[in-house]
Design a protein around this motif. Structure first.
Motif, PDB file in Angstrom:
ATOM      1  N   ARG A  91      -5.961   0.866  -2.902  1.00 16.47           N
ATOM      2  CA  ARG A  91      -5.075  -0.410  -2.805  1.00 16.47           C
ATOM      3  C   ARG A  91      -5.004  -0.722  -1.444  1.00 16.47           C
ATOM      4  O   ARG A  91      -4.870  -0.301  -0.274  1.00 16.47           O
ATOM      5  CB  ARG A  91      -3.863   0.151  -3.410  1.00 16.47           C
ATOM      6  N   ALA A 124      -5.462  -6.105  -2.628  1.00 15.71           N
ATOM      7  CA  ALA A 124      -6.441  -6.049  -3.745  1.00 15.71           C
ATOM      8  C   ALA A 124      -6.693  -4.430  -4.160  1.00 15.71           C
ATOM      9  O   ALA A 124      -6.530  -3.480  -3.418  1.00 15.71           O
ATOM     10  CB  ALA A 124      -7.794  -6.643  -3.402  1.00 15.71           C
ATOM     11  N   ASP A 125      -6.905  -4.055  -5.351  1.00 16.37           N
ATOM     12  CA  ASP A 125      -7.249  -2.567  -5.676  1.00 16.37           C
ATOM     13  C   ASP A 125      -8.818  -2.683  -5.896  1.00 16.37           C
ATOM     14  O   ASP A 125      -9.562  -3.547  -6.508  1.00 16.37           O
ATOM     15  CB  ASP A 125      -6.497  -2.477  -7.133  1.00 16.37           C
ATOM     16  N   VAL A 153     -13.058  -4.965  -8.651  1.00 16.46           N
ATOM     17  CA  VAL A 153     -11.868  -5.096  -7.757  1.00 16.46           C
ATOM     18  C   VAL A 153     -10.983  -5.796  -8.723  1.00 16.46           C
ATOM     19  O   VAL A 153     -11.435  -6.590  -9.496  1.00 16.46           O
ATOM     20  CB  VAL A 153     -12.447  -6.268  -6.598  1.00 16.46           C
ATOM     21  N   ASP A 209      -6.717  -7.345  -9.353  1.00 11.30           N
ATOM     22  CA  ASP A 209      -5.651  -7.641  -8.999  1.00 11.30           C
ATOM     23  C   ASP A 209      -4.074  -7.047  -9.362  1.00 11.30           C
ATOM     24  O   ASP A 209      -3.970  -7.215 -10.581  1.00 11.30           O
ATOM     25  CB  ASP A 209      -5.426  -9.355  -8.919  1.00 11.30           C
ATOM     26  N   THR A 214     -13.805  -8.066 -10.959  1.00 10.94           N
ATOM     27  CA  THR A 214     -15.080  -8.046 -10.324  1.00 10.94           C
ATOM     28  C   THR A 214     -15.905  -6.884  -9.987  1.00 10.94           C
ATOM     29  O   THR A 214     -15.207  -5.780  -9.482  1.00 10.94           O
ATOM     30  CB  THR A 214     -14.527  -8.607  -8.661  1.00 10.94           C
ATOM     31  N   GLY A 225     -15.667 -15.322  -5.697  1.00 11.47           N
ATOM     32  CA  GLY A 225     -15.320 -14.073  -5.213  1.00 11.47           C
ATOM     33  C   GLY A 225     -16.331 -13.548  -4.402  1.00 11.47           C
ATOM     34  O   GLY A 225     -16.739 -12.270  -4.437  1.00 11.47           O
ATOM     35  N   SER A 253     -14.147  -9.331   0.832  1.00  8.00           N
ATOM     36  CA  SER A 253     -14.271 -10.658   0.436  1.00  8.00           C
ATOM     37  C   SER A 253     -13.491 -11.605   1.515  1.00  8.00           C
ATOM     38  O   SER A 253     -12.665 -11.195   2.150  1.00  8.00           O
ATOM     39  CB  SER A 253     -13.380 -10.734  -0.808  1.00  8.00           C
ATOM     40  N   SER A 274      -9.230  -5.256   5.893  1.00  6.80           N
ATOM     41  CA  SER A 274      -8.015  -4.819   5.217  1.00  6.80           C
ATOM     42  C   SER A 274      -8.010  -3.412   5.468  1.00  6.80           C
ATOM     43  O   SER A 274      -8.865  -2.718   5.867  1.00  6.80           O
ATOM     44  CB  SER A 274      -8.301  -4.940   3.743  1.00  6.80           C
TER      45      SER A 274
END
Length: 460
Positions: free
Chosen positions: A368, A376-377, A387, A389, A400, A418, A440, A445
């Motif tokens: 995560r 996003a996971d 991917v 949410d 995704t 995406g 993305s 992140s």
């Protein structure tokens, strides 16, 4: 006919589901969530998240008890069908044949079948029902009979439409008592709960076990903070809303409603219970049988029931083809148990939507990840990475797909918004743990458990 699930697909779906539930307990600000999944002939998953008692910081456990409210209707319907199978009742009997105090009244003419299907045109809760706010006590037997005899309680003609009624199921409780020759609570305890050997279920508040109940809480829709709500006895409406339970025992109970299980009822009776008689939603997905709701999750028909009690909101779904049961219990009026229960069915669907991929080496990417814009996971499902949410309500919506190439993952599908064809570039620490990922939109992140914000976001 039963449909086998791939054990690895199930394992991966449940692994991610565990993480998703933990996130949503915090994100949705629900005090506590308790969930169990029955699959493969036993309890395949059980988890508890958050607090059973916020004021005293008591962690919620898998053993804590919840008021499961209208789940009680499934027990009442099961009891009725047991008594039908024993020749004590007929579904087309009029209620007044068993409850003589309402002979000659409109509701006395309603049949047991009509009451089970919420087709009797009966008042939902009566003219005044502030027991749902604990402003008064739930009605006792005499008070329920008074409501049943009142001229306003037959609101519309029978079989005109689906019209949900707690009062109608209170009447069914009286029918069960008359046919069984004992109290409703005693009958369902002996003939259903004890027969299955389940200590975490019961028909009414047990004052000797108060310390085992999760506290119930008010909603955030009308206030900034929640307040605790006392547990109370539901008296003559136990057959509509009195039951308590934990998720583990609740899925075990519903497993007895799967085809081929004769511990409680014949398959013929179970088919009749879940056969949809009324459509209850405009999209046609939600329907109702005889004591069981039926709906669609994805392309699959599932049955079960939900429950709303002052302070608790709960839901159970049964996928008969996959012999899968999930119960989600929350200790807040505005908990989202249907969303929580449906999620695991959707995740399993996603895991099984394609031929299983080669998952070796992919688990290191799963996690995560957070940046200023959200979370996003990256989840491993069906041997493939996606991917997802975790904050979107449906974790399997618009997944995704990703394909691995060394320490990078390439976006291999999904919406053109995406970053199709672009990569997620990972930085791993010396122990193989993800330190960061640039994905993305080219944003950096970090794993959520190591993501922090400064006191003020500004240019650095």
């Amino acid at each position: 006919m039963s449909e086998a699930m791939d054990p690895e697909n199930l394992r991966e779906a449940l692994t991610y589901y565990d993480s998703w539930l933990a996130f949503n307990q915090r994100y949705q600000r629900i005090p506590g969530i308790q969930v169990a999944v029955y699959a493969g002939g036993g309890i395949a998953f059980s988890g508890a998240y958050g607090l059973a008692d916020v004021e005293n910081a008591v962690p919620l456990t898998e053993q804590h008890l919840f008021r499961i409210a209208s789940h009680s209707k499934t027990f009442t319907a099961t009891a009725v069908f047991q008594l039908v199978e024993r020749g004590r009742l007929r579904l087309d009997d009029k209620a007044e044949q068993h409850v003589t105090e309402i002979v000659g009244t409109p509701l006395g003419e309603r049949t047991i079948r009509e009451l089970l299907a919420h087709a009797g045109g009966v008042t939902r809760d009566g003219l005044e029902a502030d027991w749902w706010q604990l402003a008064t006590s739930f009605p006792d037997r005499d008070q329920l009979l008074e409501v049943l005899r009142h001229e306003t309680s037959a609101v519309i003609a029978e079989n005109d439409r689906f019209k949900y009624s707690n009062i109608g199921y209170g009447l069914l409780g009286l029918v069960v008592e008359a046919a069984a020759g004992t109290s409703y609570n005693a009958y369902v305890q002996t003939a259903i709960v004890d027969k299955l050997g389940l200590s975490g279920l019961g028909p009414e508040l047990d004052p000797d076990r108060l310390d085992e109940y999760a506290a119930g809480y008010s909603a955030l829709t009308y206030a900034d903070t929640r307040v605790p709500i006392e547990h109370v006895d539901t008296h003559a409406l136990a057959s509509a809303t009195g039951f308590f339970g934990n998720a583990r025992d609740l899925v075990a109970y519903f497993s007895a409603h799967l085809p081929g299980d004769d511990r409680l009822l014949s398959d013929r009776s179970k088919r009749e219970m879940r056969h949809p008689l009324w459509t209850t939603s405009e999209d046609g997905k939600a329907r109702y049988g005889l004591g069981l709701s039926v709906t669609k999750v994805g392309d699959r028909d599932v049955f079960g029931h939900g429950g709303g009690y002052p302070g608790h909101a709960t839901r159970t779904l049964v996928d008969g083809e996959r012999r899968l049961v999930v119960s989600a219990l929350t200790n807040a009026i505005d908990g989202q148990p249907s969303q929580l229960a449906e999620a695991v069915l959707k995740l399993i669907d996603l895991a099984e939507s394609k031929d299983r991929g080669e998952s070796e080496g992919l688990e290191r990417f799963a996690g995560r990840y957070a940046n200023l814009w959200g979370v996003a996971d990256i989840a491993l499902l069906g041997g493939r990475l996606y991917v997802l949410d975790p904050a979107g309500g449906d974790p399997a919506a618009e997944p995704t797909p990703l394909e691995a190439d060394g320490d990078e993952l390439r976006v291999a599908g999904g919406s053109g918004y995406g970053s199709y064809g672009e990569t997620y570039r990972f930085t791993f620490g010396p122990a193989g743990r993800v330190e960061s990922v640039r994905g993305s939109s080219g944003l950096l992140s970090h794993p959520l458990d190591r993501f922090t914000l400064p006191d003020r976001v500004t240019v650095t």
